[in-house]
Scaffold this motif. Structure first.
Motif, mmCIF file in Angstrom:
data_model
loop_
_atom_site.group_PDB
_atom_site.id
_atom_site.type_symbol
_atom_site.label_atom_id
_atom_site.label_comp_id
_atom_site.label_asym_id
_atom_site.label_seq_id
_atom_site.Cartn_x
_atom_site.Cartn_y
_atom_site.Cartn_z
ATOM 1 N N TYR A 25 17.324 14.351 40.377
ATOM 2 C CA TYR A 25 16.864 13.119 41.037
ATOM 3 C C TYR A 25 15.606 12.513 40.407
ATOM 4 N N TYR A 26 14.928 13.230 39.518
ATOM 5 C CA TYR A 26 13.694 12.705 38.939
ATOM 6 C C TYR A 26 13.921 11.911 37.653
ATOM 7 N N VAL A 27 15.168 11.871 37.125
ATOM 8 C CA VAL A 27 15.376 11.077 35.906
ATOM 9 C C VAL A 27 15.538 9.602 36.285
ATOM 10 N N GLY B 212 17.769 16.452 32.541
ATOM 11 C CA GLY B 212 16.640 17.019 33.267
ATOM 12 C C GLY B 212 15.775 17.723 32.255
ATOM 13 N N VAL B 213 14.879 18.590 32.732
ATOM 14 C CA VAL B 213 14.005 19.297 31.787
ATOM 15 C C VAL B 213 14.693 20.559 31.258
ATOM 16 N N ARG B 214 14.080 21.154 30.221
ATOM 17 C CA ARG B 214 14.777 22.189 29.456
ATOM 18 C C ARG B 214 15.206 23.396 30.298
ATOM 19 N N ASP C 287 10.235 19.261 28.531
ATOM 20 C CA ASP C 287 9.982 20.642 28.951
ATOM 21 C C ASP C 287 8.999 20.616 30.122
ATOM 22 N N CYS C 288 9.242 21.444 31.106
ATOM 23 C CA CYS C 288 8.354 21.502 32.266
ATOM 24 C C CYS C 288 7.189 22.447 31.962
ATOM 25 N N PRO C 289 5.946 21.962 31.965
ATOM 26 C CA PRO C 289 4.827 22.859 31.645
ATOM 27 C C PRO C 289 4.768 24.080 32.574
ATOM 28 N N MET C 290 5.118 23.874 33.842
ATOM 29 C CA MET C 290 5.035 25.007 34.783
ATOM 30 C C MET C 290 5.973 26.148 34.393
ATOM 31 N N ALA C 291 7.079 25.818 33.724
ATOM 32 C CA ALA C 291 8.054 26.847 33.347
ATOM 33 C C ALA C 291 7.428 27.939 32.475
ATOM 34 N N VAL D 168 13.090 28.809 39.879
ATOM 35 C CA VAL D 168 13.940 28.439 38.730
ATOM 36 C C VAL D 168 13.212 27.564 37.715
ATOM 37 N N ASN D 169 12.124 26.947 38.123
ATOM 38 C CA ASN D 169 11.313 26.155 37.190
ATOM 39 C C ASN D 169 10.558 27.108 36.267
ATOM 40 N N SER D 170 11.304 27.835 35.456
ATOM 41 C CA SER D 170 10.707 28.836 34.571
ATOM 42 C C SER D 170 11.637 29.034 33.374
ATOM 43 N N TYR E 115 1.369 25.876 38.407
ATOM 44 C CA TYR E 115 1.500 24.704 39.285
ATOM 45 C C TYR E 115 2.237 23.596 38.545
ATOM 46 N N CYS E 116 2.798 22.668 39.316
ATOM 47 C CA CYS E 116 3.415 21.464 38.763
ATOM 48 C C CYS E 116 2.340 20.397 38.728
ATOM 49 N N HIS E 117 2.040 19.891 37.536
ATOM 50 C CA HIS E 117 0.916 18.947 37.437
ATOM 51 C C HIS E 117 1.184 17.646 38.186
ATOM 52 N N VAL E 118 2.455 17.332 38.413
ATOM 53 C CA VAL E 118 2.778 16.083 39.130
ATOM 54 C C VAL E 118 2.451 16.247 40.623
ATOM 55 N N HIS E 119 2.936 17.303 41.224
ATOM 56 C CA HIS E 119 2.722 17.504 42.668
ATOM 57 C C HIS E 119 1.311 18.020 42.984
ATOM 58 N N HIS E 120 0.782 18.851 42.096
ATOM 59 C CA HIS E 120 -0.542 19.456 42.322
ATOM 60 C C HIS E 120 -1.647 18.396 42.317
ATOM 61 N N PRO F 249 7.154 21.103 48.551
ATOM 62 C CA PRO F 249 6.309 22.316 48.646
ATOM 63 C C PRO F 249 5.590 22.691 47.348
ATOM 64 N N GLU F 250 5.810 21.958 46.265
ATOM 65 C CA GLU F 250 4.983 22.154 45.068
ATOM 66 C C GLU F 250 3.612 21.509 45.240
ATOM 67 N N CYS F 251 3.410 20.798 46.365
ATOM 68 C CA CYS F 251 2.087 20.209 46.645
ATOM 69 C C CYS F 251 1.152 21.285 47.197
ATOM 70 N N ILE G 53 4.873 10.602 38.823
ATOM 71 C CA ILE G 53 5.908 10.439 37.799
ATOM 72 C C ILE G 53 5.845 11.647 36.875
ATOM 73 N N CYS G 54 6.991 12.277 36.654
ATOM 74 C CA CYS G 54 7.037 13.419 35.727
ATOM 75 C C CYS G 54 7.348 12.901 34.330
ATOM 76 N N PRO G 55 6.384 12.985 33.420
ATOM 77 C CA PRO G 55 6.600 12.418 32.082
ATOM 78 C C PRO G 55 7.729 13.104 31.328
ATOM 79 N N ASN G 56 8.000 14.340 31.650
ATOM 80 C CA ASN G 56 9.075 15.041 30.938
ATOM 81 C C ASN G 56 10.452 14.633 31.430
ATOM 82 N N MET G 57 10.605 14.478 32.737
ATOM 83 C CA MET G 57 11.892 13.991 33.254
ATOM 84 C C MET G 57 12.173 12.592 32.687
ATOM 85 N N LYS G 58 11.108 11.824 32.495
ATOM 86 C CA LYS G 58 11.278 10.446 32.024
ATOM 87 C C LYS G 58 11.524 10.380 30.517
#
Ligand code: 13P
Ligand code: SF4
Length: 304
Positions: free
Chosen positions: A25-27, A60-62, A85-89, A113-115, A171-176, A199-201, A259-264
């Motif tokens: 849903y984030y793309v 989506g991300v990698r 790529d998701c930095p949190m992964a 799973v974000n790993s 942490y997820c830099h977007v939600h954090h 809940p990533e907030c 906005i997640c720059p990686n999804m975009k």
């Protein structure tokens, strides 16, 4: 080429090559519209076990592409942009898992799973934001090392006082980035709106919310609610599905910069090129796929 022309090329190639397109849903909206299946991380993982096609294109991300590959080792899994790529992964280490296993008996390593596939491979069970509470509550172990996300870990730990959580600092830099002040300001500006957050907030943000849940959880909550206005505290790609399902409701971002720059990084141009060239492909070693598959399958089993 216009978006419509790209969409029709994508449709044609997809049929020719017996490919299925899955999207988070984030793309971008148009990429979601080009997909056969759109969902949150849990939906995409579950759906990946049911795909009957030669090629899966994961928009989506990698780590999402890796998960699809782990669940479909014999299929070709493509991702339109390898650098998405998701930095949190990467915010936990295999070494820290090994050290924790040395330190604690009766330990379950729970991997959001974000790993990366490497982190999944050394974990006992995977979770997503949609099923983490159910799954951790069903584990026999008392000690829970939850990687990589500190915020999801705290959200679950608060609801399971019988467990001893060991937190990791990812942490997820977007939600954090969302703050309590953002929430108070948004609520003051829209006093009739219900606040929905992921809940990533941070806990200080979730404490202000009317609803806390995964991307799909937020969409379902809004769709079933009688309220007419909502503040959205997650990545704003979710607005596409929210508007589609709820044309009579009004949505406001709960803060700026959601906005997640990686999804975009996943664009229609790249999706089309990926289908044409069958690149970039997710390649993982057999050992890695086998070891990462066990905790993912355990998640799907325990989530039932
Ligand atoms: P969900 O898909 O579980 O809501 O997770 C959100 C996310 O950040 C995906 O990258
Ligand atoms: Fe990673 Fe956050 Fe982007 Fe999801 S929204 S891919 S967790 S950075």
């Amino acid at each position: 080429m216009t978006t419509e022309q790209m969409a029709s090329e994508i449709e044609k190639l997809k049929k020719e090559k017996n490919a299925v397109i899955m999207a988070h849903y984030y793309v971008y909206d148009e990429v979601q519209d080009a997909a056969d299946f759109v969902g949150d991380s849990f939906f995409l993982s579950r759906k990946a076990t049911e795909i009957d096609a030669d090629i899966i294109v994961l928009c989506g991300v990698r780590f999402m592409g890796e998960s699809a590959k782990v669940l479909n080792p014999d299929k070709k899994v493509l991702i339109p942009e390898y650098a998405a790529d998701c930095p949190m992964a990467h915010m936990a280490t295999v070494e820290s898992v090994a050290a924790m296993r040395e330190q604690y008996d009766d330990l379950a390593v729970v991997c959001y799973v974000n790993s990366t596939a490497e982190l999944k491979a050394v974990s006992d069970v995977c979770v997503t934001s949609a099923n983490a509470l159910k799954i951790v509550s069903r584990l026999p172990q008392k000690n829970i090392f939850f990687i990589p996300d500190q915020n999801l870990a705290h959200f679950i730990a608060d609801q399971l006082p019988e467990k001893n959580f060991i937190f990791n600092d990812g942490y997820c830099h977007v939600h954090h980035a969302l703050t309590r002040e953002d929430m108070l300001k948004a609520k003051a500006e829209h006093p009739n709106a219900l606040l929905c957050v992921h809940p990533e907030c941070k806990p200080e943000v979730t404490a202000e919310a009317d609803y806390i849940g995964s991307t799909a959880g937020i969409i379902n909550y809004v769709t079933e609610s009688d309220a007419k206005e909502f503040l959205i505290g997650t990545e704003l790609g979710v607005l596409h599905e929210l508007h589609k399902r709820n044309p009579d409701k009004t949505f406001y971002p709960a803060a700026e910069m959601q906005i997640c720059p990686n999804m975009k990084k996943i664009t229609m141009e790249k999706l089309l090129a990926t289908l044409k060239e069958e690149q970039p492909e997710i390649i993982l070693s057999d050992d890695l796929m086998e070891n990462a598959k066990a905790p993912m399958m355990r998640m799907l089993e325990l989530a039932k």
